[in-house]
Structure formats: C-alpha cells, structure tokens
Design an enzyme around this catalytic site. Sequence first.
Site, PDB file in Angstrom:
ATOM      1  N   ASP A   6       1.169  -1.245   0.019  1.00 29.45           N
ATOM      2  CA  ASP A   6       0.014  -0.033  -0.071  1.00 29.45           C
ATOM      3  C   ASP A   6       0.822   1.288   0.089  1.00 29.45           C
ATOM      4  O   ASP A   6       1.881   1.353   0.860  1.00 29.45           O
ATOM      5  CB  ASP A   6      -0.791   0.169   1.466  1.00 29.45           C
ATOM      6  CG  ASP A   6      -1.851   0.959   1.347  1.00 29.45           C
ATOM      7  OD1 ASP A   6      -1.480   1.808   0.762  1.00 29.45           O
ATOM      8  OD2 ASP A   6      -2.141   1.328   2.786  1.00 29.45           O
ATOM      9  N   GLY A   8       1.102   4.485  -0.005  1.00 31.55           N
ATOM     10  CA  GLY A   8      -0.134   5.667   0.619  1.00 31.55           C
ATOM     11  C   GLY A   8       1.121   7.557  -0.298  1.00 31.55           C
ATOM     12  O   GLY A   8       2.300   7.594  -0.511  1.00 31.55           O
ATOM     13  N   THR A  10       2.613   8.969   2.011  1.00 36.11           N
ATOM     14  CA  THR A  10       3.583   9.507   3.503  1.00 36.11           C
ATOM     15  C   THR A  10       4.530   8.206   3.011  1.00 36.11           C
ATOM     16  O   THR A  10       5.559   8.352   3.065  1.00 36.11           O
ATOM     17  CB  THR A  10       2.482   9.745   4.420  1.00 36.11           C
ATOM     18  OG1 THR A  10       1.691  11.305   3.997  1.00 36.11           O
ATOM     19  CG2 THR A  10       3.969  11.075   5.655  1.00 36.11           C
ATOM     20  N   LEU A  11       3.381   7.463   3.600  1.00 38.65           N
ATOM     21  CA  LEU A  11       4.042   6.469   3.391  1.00 38.65           C
ATOM     22  C   LEU A  11       3.661   4.655   3.263  1.00 38.65           C
ATOM     23  O   LEU A  11       3.039   4.223   2.400  1.00 38.65           O
ATOM     24  CB  LEU A  11       3.917   5.382   5.150  1.00 38.65           C
ATOM     25  CG  LEU A  11       4.800   6.835   6.139  1.00 38.65           C
ATOM     26  CD1 LEU A  11       4.242   5.955   7.511  1.00 38.65           C
ATOM     27  CD2 LEU A  11       5.881   6.938   6.103  1.00 38.65           C
ATOM     28  N   GLU A  71      -7.758   0.484  -3.353  1.00 37.79           N
ATOM     29  CA  GLU A  71      -7.535   1.403  -1.851  1.00 37.79           C
ATOM     30  C   GLU A  71      -8.168   1.099  -0.655  1.00 37.79           C
ATOM     31  O   GLU A  71      -7.822   0.344   0.107  1.00 37.79           O
ATOM     32  CB  GLU A  71      -7.457   2.489  -2.150  1.00 37.79           C
ATOM     33  CG  GLU A  71      -6.166   3.106  -0.539  1.00 37.79           C
ATOM     34  CD  GLU A  71      -6.003   4.729   0.059  1.00 37.79           C
ATOM     35  OE1 GLU A  71      -6.284   5.622  -1.433  1.00 37.79           O
ATOM     36  OE2 GLU A  71      -5.998   5.386   0.555  1.00 37.79           O
ATOM     37  N   THR A  99      -2.042  10.654   5.428  1.00 33.89           N
ATOM     38  CA  THR A  99      -2.141  12.213   5.354  1.00 33.89           C
ATOM     39  C   THR A  99      -3.749  12.658   5.504  1.00 33.89           C
ATOM     40  O   THR A  99      -3.042  13.883   5.719  1.00 33.89           O
ATOM     41  CB  THR A  99      -1.469  11.836   3.542  1.00 33.89           C
ATOM     42  OG1 THR A  99      -0.619  10.819   3.781  1.00 33.89           O
ATOM     43  CG2 THR A  99      -1.197  13.422   3.370  1.00 33.89           C
ATOM     44  N   TYR A 137       9.101  14.211  12.208  1.00 28.76           N
ATOM     45  CA  TYR A 137       7.402  13.694  12.744  1.00 28.76           C
ATOM     46  C   TYR A 137       7.922  12.904  14.404  1.00 28.76           C
ATOM     47  O   TYR A 137       6.892  13.902  15.244  1.00 28.76           O
ATOM     48  CB  TYR A 137       7.225  12.048  11.748  1.00 28.76           C
ATOM     49  CG  TYR A 137       5.889  11.409  12.978  1.00 28.76           C
ATOM     50  CD1 TYR A 137       4.483  11.893  12.452  1.00 28.76           C
ATOM     51  CD2 TYR A 137       5.969  10.203  13.233  1.00 28.76           C
ATOM     52  CE1 TYR A 137       3.111  11.632  13.185  1.00 28.76           C
ATOM     53  CE2 TYR A 137       4.995   9.816  13.573  1.00 28.76           C
ATOM     54  CZ  TYR A 137       3.665  10.158  13.972  1.00 28.76           C
ATOM     55  OH  TYR A 137       2.344  10.276  14.937  1.00 28.76           O
TER      56      TYR A 137
HETATM   57  P1  ATP Z   1      -2.881   7.730   2.543  1.00 30.43           P
HETATM   58  O1  ATP Z   1      -3.639   7.003   2.690  1.00 30.43           O
HETATM   59  O2  ATP Z   1      -3.523   9.389   3.147  1.00 30.43           O
HETATM   60  O3  ATP Z   1      -2.132   7.928   1.170  1.00 30.43           O
HETATM   61  P2  ATP Z   1      -0.508   7.553   3.960  1.00 30.43           P
HETATM   62  O4  ATP Z   1      -1.159   5.954   3.574  1.00 30.43           O
HETATM   63  O5  ATP Z   1       0.239   7.468   3.569  1.00 30.43           O
HETATM   64  O6  ATP Z   1      -1.331   8.627   3.976  1.00 30.43           O
HETATM   65  P3  ATP Z   1      -0.258   6.804   6.785  1.00 30.43           P
HETATM   66  O7  ATP Z   1       0.808   5.873   6.602  1.00 30.43           O
HETATM   67  O8  ATP Z   1      -1.422   6.068   7.279  1.00 30.43           O
HETATM   68  O9  ATP Z   1      -0.775   7.903   5.652  1.00 30.43           O
HETATM   69  O10 ATP Z   1      -0.078   7.836   7.574  1.00 30.43           O
HETATM   70  C1  ATP Z   1       0.825   9.025   7.378  1.00 30.43           C
HETATM   71  C2  ATP Z   1       0.857  10.238   8.892  1.00 30.43           C
HETATM   72  O11 ATP Z   1       1.456   9.266   9.671  1.00 30.43           O
HETATM   73  C3  ATP Z   1       2.074  10.669   8.559  1.00 30.43           C
HETATM   74  O12 ATP Z   1       1.175  11.905   7.611  1.00 30.43           O
HETATM   75  C4  ATP Z   1       2.637  11.364  10.147  1.00 30.43           C
HETATM   76  O13 ATP Z   1       1.637  12.066  10.633  1.00 30.43           O
HETATM   77  C5  ATP Z   1       2.214  10.093  10.826  1.00 30.43           C
HETATM   78  N1  ATP Z   1       3.989   8.746  10.741  1.00 30.43           N
HETATM   79  C6  ATP Z   1       3.965   8.420  11.013  1.00 30.43           C
HETATM   80  N2  ATP Z   1       5.404   7.420  10.686  1.00 30.43           N
HETATM   81  C7  ATP Z   1       5.741   8.338  10.578  1.00 30.43           C
HETATM   82  C8  ATP Z   1       6.730   9.120   9.873  1.00 30.43           C
HETATM   83  N3  ATP Z   1       7.783   7.818  10.629  1.00 30.43           N
HETATM   84  N4  ATP Z   1       7.105   9.868   8.926  1.00 30.43           N
HETATM   85  C9  ATP Z   1       6.133  10.324   8.257  1.00 30.43           C
HETATM   86  N5  ATP Z   1       4.873  10.714   8.898  1.00 30.43           N
HETATM   87  C10 ATP Z   1       4.551   8.992   9.806  1.00 30.43           C
HETATM   88 MG    MG Z   2      -3.058   5.090   3.214  1.00 27.89          MG
END
Ligand code: ATP
Ligand code: MG
Length: 272
Positions: A6, A8, A10-11, A71, A99, A137
């Site tokens: 997945d 996303g 941010t991650l 997703e 995010t 973060y």
């Molecule tokens: P989306 O689903 O909206 O496309 P995503 O799947 O990347 O985004 P998650 O991975 O669930 O989202 O969460 C991202 C959030 O987690 C960041 O915005 C931040 O607040 C938090 N976070 C936790 N650990 C970290 C890290 N190591 N670096 C950056 N952000 C982190």
């Molecule tokens: Mg996500």
Amino acid sequence: DAAGIDAGGTLVKIAYVKDGVRRLRKFRSDRLAEAADWLRKELPDAPLCLTGGKGAKLAALIGRETDMMPEFEATCAGIRLLLPPALGGSAFLLANVGTGTSVHVIDGERNLRIGGTGLGGGTIVGLARLLTGLDKYEAIVAAAAKGDRGTADLKVRHIYEGLEPPIDGDLTASNFGRVLPGAVIGSGEDGSISREDALASVIGMVGEAVATLCVHAAAAHGVKTVVYIGSSFNGNAPLRQAVESYTRFRGGEPHFVENGEFSGALGALLRL
Ligand code: ATP
Ligand code: MG
C-alpha cells in the site's frame, strides 16, 4: 512468497510472506526508489499486488508485472484480519487516518466509503512545520506530548465564565480560540505560546475534528463502534488520546487496532 503493498501519500506499507513467515515493513513515499530496490532484492520472483495513491508510480519503478487493486477495497478487506474477534461480528465504522482521513462503514461482507476529511496526519505534520519549524515526525510528536492544550484552546466553560453552559463545559468551543492578539510562538513567557503547547493544540484539533466526523457518521449509519487505523496513531499518544476521549465523549465506542495501518497492504496480499 508474495507481497501486498500500500503506497500511500506519506508511507509505503508492505505485508509480505517470505519462507512461510509473514512480515510487515514500511518505507517513505518520498523515497519510492528505496522501496522498489528492496522489493526487487528481497522478493525477486514473488507476485506483488499494489494499492494506494502511489501504487502505480511504485509499480513502474519495480519494473515487472504486478497486480493492482483499489485502495478502499484493500483496506476494508485487510482490516478483517486484524480485528479482535469480538468486533468482527457486527457493523462498524472504519476511519483510516493517514495523510488524509477516509471513513467507511463495514457491515459483514459489504463496505461503503461514506466520506472523509482533509484533516489527517499530514495536517499535523504540515501545520507543525509552519508553526514551529520542527520537520521530523518524531520531534513533532515528542514536543506535542509535553504541551498543554489549555493555553490555546477555548472551552465552552471559558466562554460561559462560571454560568451554567447549555452543553458540557469541557467541550472545545474553539480550537486555538484562546490565542490573543499579537501572540507568537516563543518561550511561553510574556504572552507567547510555547511550541509544545501549540503542537498539542494542533493534534487536539485534528483528533477532535476526525472524532466528531466519525461519531456523526456512525450515528447516521446506526453504529456505535469506530475502528481507527492509520500511521497517524503510531507513536502519537496525544492524537490517540484526543480521538479516544472525544469519540467516547460524543457517545461513540473507539477502538485502535495494532498494525491497523497495514490493512491496505494485507488486503492487497490477500488478493494474490
Ligand atoms: P494516505 O492513505 O492518505 O494516502 P498514507 O497511507 O501514507 O496516506 P499513513 O501511513 O496511514 O498514510 O499515515 C501517514 C501519517 O502518519 C503521517 O502524516 C504522519 O502524521 C504519521 N507518521 C507516522 N510515522 C511517520 C513517519 N515515520 N514519518 C512520517 N510520518 C509518520
Ligand atoms: Mg493510506
């Protein structure tokens, strides 16, 4: 061997099976090439299923044939693997605080995306950077954990000043509503607001907004249980606390799922 991925905003979350063992792992979405290199090296022949907003971009970097799935389908499929049995039976609301935030109703095999909000983990990081200059973060969350929301946030009882308010005086009347003219971020002395206090209020604002949205959505769909997932809760005790207490306060039943942020990756893995 196989992997669900997945990617996303941010991650990048990866759930994979290698030598019969299931493992989880994360990469940064602003360094997709690192994830692609790792996948090529670690799982050279395994089938891969990708999801998430950056899934197609990552697939191109991996450079071999991969599967793709939507997703929301992946998230709602994967969460079933992570839920405690007590929760599995009846309908519940699923809030994925990534995010941004996405909200779903899950009822047996059916799931429906019912809304979302741009307020999410990205909001916490972005506002924190603007307000305090802290970029990382971990640093942001550590500072927020030391802060006091009472400095910037206005409660209903502050407005009613000792009179009997028409609603619970402990509800937030206005996030950041106590900030006076001329206030700046500083030491916390002489009318300035410390970065810790400002960040505590940023997280409180996001948590309360998300919880409020969820409780209303849950009520509209006749459910009480709200299951919260997303990396935004990782290491972020202040957010967890704000969401938990505000959800309860407003009549919902909050649950936080261990490794919940891997739901999308697990859903994609299940597809293979
Ligand atoms: P989306 O689903 O909206 O496309 P995503 O799947 O990347 O985004 P998650 O991975 O669930 O989202 O969460 C991202 C959030 O987690 C960041 O915005 C931040 O607040 C938090 N976070 C936790 N650990 C970290 C890290 N190591 N670096 C950056 N952000 C982190
Ligand atoms: Mg996500």
